[in-house]
Write a protein that holds these residues in place. Sequence first.
Motif, PDB file in Angstrom:
ATOM      1  N   ASP A  17       0.812  -1.218   0.000  1.00  0.00           N
ATOM      2  CA  ASP A  17       0.000   0.000   0.000  1.00  0.00           C
ATOM      3  C   ASP A  17       0.847   1.271   0.000  1.00  0.00           C
ATOM      4  OD1 ASP A  17       0.756  -0.888   2.616  1.00  0.00           O
ATOM      5  OD2 ASP A  17      -0.495   0.711   3.437  1.00  0.00           O
ATOM      6  N   LEU A  18       2.159   1.154   0.258  1.00  0.00           N
ATOM      7  CA  LEU A  18       3.000   2.351   0.368  1.00  0.00           C
ATOM      8  C   LEU A  18       4.196   2.300  -0.574  1.00  0.00           C
ATOM      9  CD1 LEU A  18       3.066   2.845   4.264  1.00  0.00           C
ATOM     10  CD2 LEU A  18       1.694   4.090   2.577  1.00  0.00           C
ATOM     11  N   GLU A  21       5.138   5.827  -1.683  1.00  0.00           N
ATOM     12  CA  GLU A  21       5.671   6.585  -0.550  1.00  0.00           C
ATOM     13  C   GLU A  21       7.089   6.138  -0.198  1.00  0.00           C
ATOM     14  OE1 GLU A  21       2.731   5.339  -0.882  1.00  0.00           O
ATOM     15  OE2 GLU A  21       1.282   6.946  -0.495  1.00  0.00           O
ATOM     16  N   GLY A  68       0.847   4.258   7.072  1.00  0.00           N
ATOM     17  CA  GLY A  68      -0.283   4.671   6.237  1.00  0.00           C
ATOM     18  C   GLY A  68      -1.581   4.173   6.825  1.00  0.00           C
ATOM     19  N   LYS A  70      -2.556   0.742   6.574  1.00  0.00           N
ATOM     20  CA  LYS A  70      -2.503  -0.709   6.770  1.00  0.00           C
ATOM     21  C   LYS A  70      -1.649  -1.045   7.990  1.00  0.00           C
ATOM     22  CE  LYS A  70      -4.455  -2.620   2.941  1.00  0.00           C
ATOM     23  NZ  LYS A  70      -5.410  -3.753   2.927  1.00  0.00           N
ATOM     24  N   HIS A 102       0.496   9.165   8.237  1.00  0.00           N
ATOM     25  CA  HIS A 102      -0.470   9.767   7.320  1.00  0.00           C
ATOM     26  C   HIS A 102      -1.396  10.687   8.111  1.00  0.00           C
ATOM     27  CE1 HIS A 102      -3.483  10.268   4.203  1.00  0.00           C
ATOM     28  NE2 HIS A 102      -2.645   9.677   3.336  1.00  0.00           N
ATOM     29  N   LEU A 108      -8.088   7.729   2.773  1.00  0.00           N
ATOM     30  CA  LEU A 108      -7.404   6.751   1.925  1.00  0.00           C
ATOM     31  C   LEU A 108      -8.408   5.854   1.222  1.00  0.00           C
ATOM     32  CD1 LEU A 108      -4.489   5.757   4.334  1.00  0.00           C
ATOM     33  CD2 LEU A 108      -4.267   7.034   2.195  1.00  0.00           C
ATOM     34  N   LYS A 109      -7.999   5.303   0.104  1.00  0.00           N
ATOM     35  CA  LYS A 109      -8.868   4.408  -0.666  1.00  0.00           C
ATOM     36  C   LYS A 109      -9.057   3.090   0.077  1.00  0.00           C
ATOM     37  CE  LYS A 109      -7.281   6.303  -5.096  1.00  0.00           C
ATOM     38  NZ  LYS A 109      -6.608   5.984  -6.377  1.00  0.00           N
ATOM     39  N   ASP A 111      -8.480   0.082  -0.780  1.00  0.00           N
ATOM     40  CA  ASP A 111      -7.389  -0.889  -0.863  1.00  0.00           C
ATOM     41  C   ASP A 111      -6.150  -0.425  -0.106  1.00  0.00           C
ATOM     42  OD1 ASP A 111      -6.791   1.211  -2.522  1.00  0.00           O
ATOM     43  OD2 ASP A 111      -5.979  -0.037  -4.143  1.00  0.00           O
ATOM     44  N   GLN A 112      -6.233   0.755   0.534  1.00  0.00           N
ATOM     45  CA  GLN A 112      -5.104   1.274   1.293  1.00  0.00           C
ATOM     46  C   GLN A 112      -5.385   1.296   2.791  1.00  0.00           C
ATOM     47  OE1 GLN A 112      -4.848   5.078  -0.947  1.00  0.00           O
ATOM     48  NE2 GLN A 112      -2.739   4.447  -1.442  1.00  0.00           N
TER      49      GLN A 112
END
Length: 358
Positions: A17-18, A21, A68, A70, A102, A108-109, A111-112
């Motif tokens: 997910d990152l 980043e 983030g 997750k 974050h 966040l979406k 899936d994130q």
Amino acid sequence: MASDRREQVFVSSTYLDLRNERQSVIQALLTAGCIPAGMELFVAGNDEKWRLIKRVISECDYYVLVIGGKYGSVDPETELSYTEMEYDFADSIGKPVMAFLHGQPGELKSDQIELDPAPRQRLKEFREKVEAARVVRYWTTPDALPGEVALSLIEARENFPAEGWVRASNALTPETRTELAELRARVTELTLEVETRRAASFEAPEALSQGEDESSLNLTIVGYLKSELSVEGNVQYNSRKRTWTVPVKLTWNEILAAVGPTMLHEAAETEVKSTLSDLLVAQVNSDAKLLPDGFGRLSESPTVTDQSVSDVLVQFFALGLIARGEKQRTASDTNKYWVLTESGQDQMMRMRAQRRTE
């Protein structure tokens, strides 16, 4: 030089997910002259790899944490995510930590973020733990991270100067090079001084007893005296043990021919002592006159005295026939080891090797 030093920085985060980043953080570190390191690609649950992760973190100068939406893969034993385990370990060993959280995880979406309540709660607790322990910086887009990383790195370098890594060619300062040169010169000077003193105080090998010169070695015999009485032809013995020291004369060549094969490869002094004992016992068995007056029988195996063993080793060492063993052994092995030199091998072979008959 300080500009030649490069700090190693461990980058810790969840991965899938990152990815963007992490790339921003790594680029910022490279631009600042750092060496990024990270182990997020290692398979979760592998004990060997976790030990490696801890070693790499220990070797790094700074630790960067990016959080983030997750929580990440969880270790079944600790029930912590590997990202949190990495953070806890870095914190436990006092590693300077730069944390980036974050700022708007709710935006966040899907899936994130964590959809399941349990990992979402663990992530919330993880964030709160980090925020409570130190000053953190917040970000919302990958593009915002490089600037935050740069600012944090400036502060870390000022507050926690790191040892860092340098090229081998730059590792020695001019002052250190001068000091090493002086130390090497001093070592050479002292070595020459020692050798000069040794040469001045030690006799030349030609002046030492060797070859066909005789030496007297002592054999310790423990046993019983014969009784003057005899019953039906059977010899009787006194019950009190006696100890005799029996001198046995041998040439140095005879001694070398006996113990030399033992020291073709490194041999412990105990092996040399055993071989010398066998040699002296054979001499006594071949010449009954060497036995003490009134000797009847043995109570234990005869052995050469420790002093005689030392005399042999010192003489052969002084003659350049043996040298100290140099093989690495376990700390529990307290034996002293000896080995024939090339000169010792040549002399022993001349005496022991069989020649063709005419």
